[in-house]
Enzyme design. Sequence first.
Site, PDB file in Angstrom:
ATOM      1  N   SER A 202      44.367  40.650  41.876  1.00 27.20           N
ATOM      2  CA  SER A 202      44.671  39.797  42.276  1.00 27.20           C
ATOM      3  C   SER A 202      46.041  39.358  42.583  1.00 27.20           C
ATOM      4  CB  SER A 202      43.954  37.690  41.992  1.00 27.20           C
ATOM      5  OG  SER A 202      44.992  37.519  40.746  1.00 27.20           O
ATOM      6  N   ASP A 203      46.784  40.343  42.140  1.00 32.44           N
ATOM      7  CA  ASP A 203      48.240  40.500  42.395  1.00 32.44           C
ATOM      8  C   ASP A 203      48.560  42.337  42.091  1.00 32.44           C
ATOM      9  OD1 ASP A 203      50.812  39.929  42.829  1.00 32.44           O
ATOM     10  OD2 ASP A 203      51.711  39.865  40.703  1.00 32.44           O
ATOM     11  N   LEU A 204      47.525  43.249  42.654  1.00 30.12           N
ATOM     12  CA  LEU A 204      47.963  44.634  42.795  1.00 30.12           C
ATOM     13  C   LEU A 204      48.773  44.863  43.894  1.00 30.12           C
ATOM     14  CD1 LEU A 204      46.443  46.970  40.922  1.00 30.12           C
ATOM     15  CD2 LEU A 204      45.034  47.228  42.454  1.00 30.12           C
ATOM     16  N   ASN A 208      52.583  46.744  40.244  1.00 23.34           N
ATOM     17  CA  ASN A 208      52.051  46.316  39.376  1.00 23.34           C
ATOM     18  C   ASN A 208      50.311  48.034  39.489  1.00 23.34           C
ATOM     19  OD1 ASN A 208      52.975  44.249  38.620  1.00 23.34           O
ATOM     20  ND2 ASN A 208      51.674  42.943  39.615  1.00 23.34           N
TER      21      ASN A 208
END
Length: 309
Positions: A202-204, A208
Amino acid sequence: MIDLIPAHFAHRISTYPADGHLSGEDWIAELPRLLADLLDEWELEPIGPTMTGVCSIALPVRLLGSHRELAGVSGEAVLKVSWPHPEAATESLALQVWNGHGAARLYRADPARFAILLERLHPRDLSRVDIDTACEVIGGLLATLRRPPHPRIPRLDDYAERQAVELREARPVIPRRYLDQAAALARELVVRPPGEDRLLHSDLHYFNVLGAYRSPWLAIDPKPMAGDVAFEIAPSLWNRAEELGTGSEIRWSLRRRLEIICERAGIDEGRARAWTIVREADNALEAADDPDGHDRVSLAVVIIKAMND
């Protein structure tokens, strides 16, 4: 242990209000003792400068005791300790599910103290890699990370149902039609779900993903959810926004990023565009509460327009 906590990090975190756990100020006050306890109990020796994220510190360490073999020949790892908040509560569960496939390997975890011991990766990320290549890497990682979710991971449907209400009732920080559209899409995406839920990072995005000794690239810092893989695309659109160009170039750049990632990951582009509209409307609401958030609100409108064209 105070020396291991950068002053700029401590100052920023101390402004955070409690989010189900300690306030940032109270956590920073406890952090020196927490670090000392973890280093002692897990038999770790600091070997490099502390790195910081938005809500966490990451300390390069050497394993000294009986668990040294976990980290291979080097015996090196990273101790990550996060300010306690809901998004960080299930990070270790996601890393356990992935077990090093596409993501940093988890060696140890203490969820009650929001502490994890991770494989040490290279400092290089995707932020300076050619954007098309970076998007191909993101898409490949999303395909690799596709696993059935752990049962304790928060569900995307719950987020979508909240957004369907919040966006409809929100003040018009962006054009009302976009808020109404996002609210309707949030509800529709829940009513017409994909075939199976999957574990979502969900935060790629480009910052990251780090280089590794055993693999060219691995994901870090997940904000785990369980649901539709099409939700994953948006962070790669709003990051590196300064490279989108101007005028008509912006739409082309955004759509190209989306197309490359979706093709590599096997994700439906229509659902990816819809989820991006929902997420960007949500981001706009959050940014509107920040005195310095005007540019972020404007970016949200630009991305929503590009997803609609």
